[in-house]
Scaffold this active site. Structure first.
Site, PDB file in Angstrom:
ATOM      1  N   HIS A 138      -3.423  -6.553  -0.773  1.00 44.22           N
ATOM      2  CA  HIS A 138      -3.926  -5.254  -0.601  1.00 44.22           C
ATOM      3  C   HIS A 138      -2.949  -4.183  -0.762  1.00 44.22           C
ATOM      4  CE1 HIS A 138      -4.334  -3.013   3.441  1.00 44.22           C
ATOM      5  NE2 HIS A 138      -3.079  -2.354   3.378  1.00 44.22           N
ATOM      6  N   GLU A 139      -1.596  -4.803  -0.477  1.00 46.15           N
ATOM      7  CA  GLU A 139      -0.778  -2.967  -1.651  1.00 46.15           C
ATOM      8  C   GLU A 139      -0.492  -3.145  -2.499  1.00 46.15           C
ATOM      9  OE1 GLU A 139       0.788  -1.841   1.324  1.00 46.15           O
ATOM     10  OE2 GLU A 139       0.763  -3.019   3.267  1.00 46.15           O
ATOM     11  N   HIS A 142      -3.311   0.218  -2.917  1.00 44.68           N
ATOM     12  CA  HIS A 142      -2.492   1.147  -2.494  1.00 44.68           C
ATOM     13  C   HIS A 142      -2.107   1.658  -3.677  1.00 44.68           C
ATOM     14  CE1 HIS A 142      -3.448   1.856   1.731  1.00 44.68           C
ATOM     15  NE2 HIS A 142      -2.760   0.639   2.268  1.00 44.68           N
ATOM     16  N   GLU A 214      -7.123   2.621   4.297  1.00 39.18           N
ATOM     17  CA  GLU A 214      -6.325   1.035   4.615  1.00 39.18           C
ATOM     18  C   GLU A 214      -8.025   0.652   4.583  1.00 39.18           C
ATOM     19  OE1 GLU A 214      -3.860  -0.388   6.063  1.00 39.18           O
ATOM     20  OE2 GLU A 214      -2.901   1.677   4.912  1.00 39.18           O
TER      21      GLU A 214
END
Length: 293
Positions: A138-139, A142, A214
């Site tokens: 997930h990070e 980003h 998100e």
């Protein structure tokens, strides 16, 4: 298609935010008869965006008292990050750890070549290796989706709108009251209402942009790891862990709270104006990705 739609929605929201800025600028210029002030405000806005974008990593890491770790200090983390970065065919970010006991993680850095992933000690103690891999995916997304730039622009423009509003409320109509521009009270009332509502609208748009990013990072990260249920399990644990031990509310944390994988302030995550989507919705989307909807 989903990711393409998310990026189009983010672009549309950013354009709408800039449109609000131009509208407020036109109102202030009309009622103050000082268009030169707008150029000054525009310059301040550009500088604030550039400063936030260029220094986002330093500001957030300093606020969380994070420190860099070497491969010898965290071999498992390095192996995990480098493996996922190679799978994405992108540079591997630097790794930092924050001594905060509240479980969380965030990514920052102005581009993939200068990316940083920061884990709190709380998240390292709470999650197992599979769940931590889901959070890492997930990070990384980003960083690779350049969300730091998007969030920096949105935050700076929203802040600029608030500044313009304060200026108008202090000085608006002062010059126009002696000429025809100030002669229409209905127009003045309408302008005041518009300017007062602009910061609220800007905040809502900033929230929508953050929520969209998100959702996209969840789905893109789950696709990168190939394990949506790992991230779903991590989010479930984070929801409970943060509720038990939230980050202490402090103005220095407000500026980067939206960067974290979960709202760090506990019960505030359920607020209408939270920059994070409801955790239950994020978990359900990931379960749907895994065919368990």
């Amino acid at each position: 298609m989903h990711h393409h739609h998310g990026r189009l929605r983010t672009f549309g929201l950013l354009m709408f935010l800039f449109a609000l800025l131009l509208l407020v600028g036109a109102i202030v210029a009309y009622f103050t008869s000082t268009p030169a002030v707008l150029f000054l405000f525009a310059g301040i806005g550009v500088v604030s965006v550039a400063y936030s974008y260029w220094n986002s990593d330093k500001i957030a890491l300093r606020a969380m008292k994070a420190y860099p770790v070497t491969r010898e200090q965290a071999p498992a983390l390095y192996q995990m990050v480098e493996e996922l970065a190679a799978r994405a065919q992108q540079p591997a970010p630097r790794i930092y750890i924050s001594p905060q006991p509240t479980p969380n993680a965030f990514a920052t850095g102005r581009n993939p070549e200068n990316g940083v992933v920061c884990y709190t000690e709380g998240i390292l103690n709470l999650l197992n290796e599979r769940e931590l891999r889901g959070v890492t995916g997930h990070e990384l997304m980003h960083i690779y989706n350049r969300d730091v730039l998007i969030s920096s622009v949105a935050a700076a423009v929203a802040g600029f709108l608030t500044t313009v509003t304060q200026f108008f409320l202090l000085f608006g109509g002062g010059r126009g009251s002696n000429n025809n521009q100030g002669g229409n009270p209905l127009m003045l009332v309408g302008a005041l209402l518009a300017v007062l509502l602009m910061p609220l609208a800007a905040g809502l748009i900033q929230m929508a942009i953050s929520r969209t990013r998100e959702y996209d990072a969840d789905s893109d990260g789950a696709a990168l790891t190939g394990d949506p249920l790992a991230l779903a399990s991590a989010l479930q644990k984070l929801d409970g862990g943060i509720a038990r031990q939230p980050l202490k509310e402090d103005p220095k944390h407000d500026a980067h709270a939206h960067m974290m994988i979960a709202n760090p302030f506990g019960p505030r995550a359920k607020q209408m104006f939270s920059t994070h989507p409801p955790m239950t919705e994020r978990i359900q989307r990931l379960r749907n990705m895994a065919g368990m909807g």
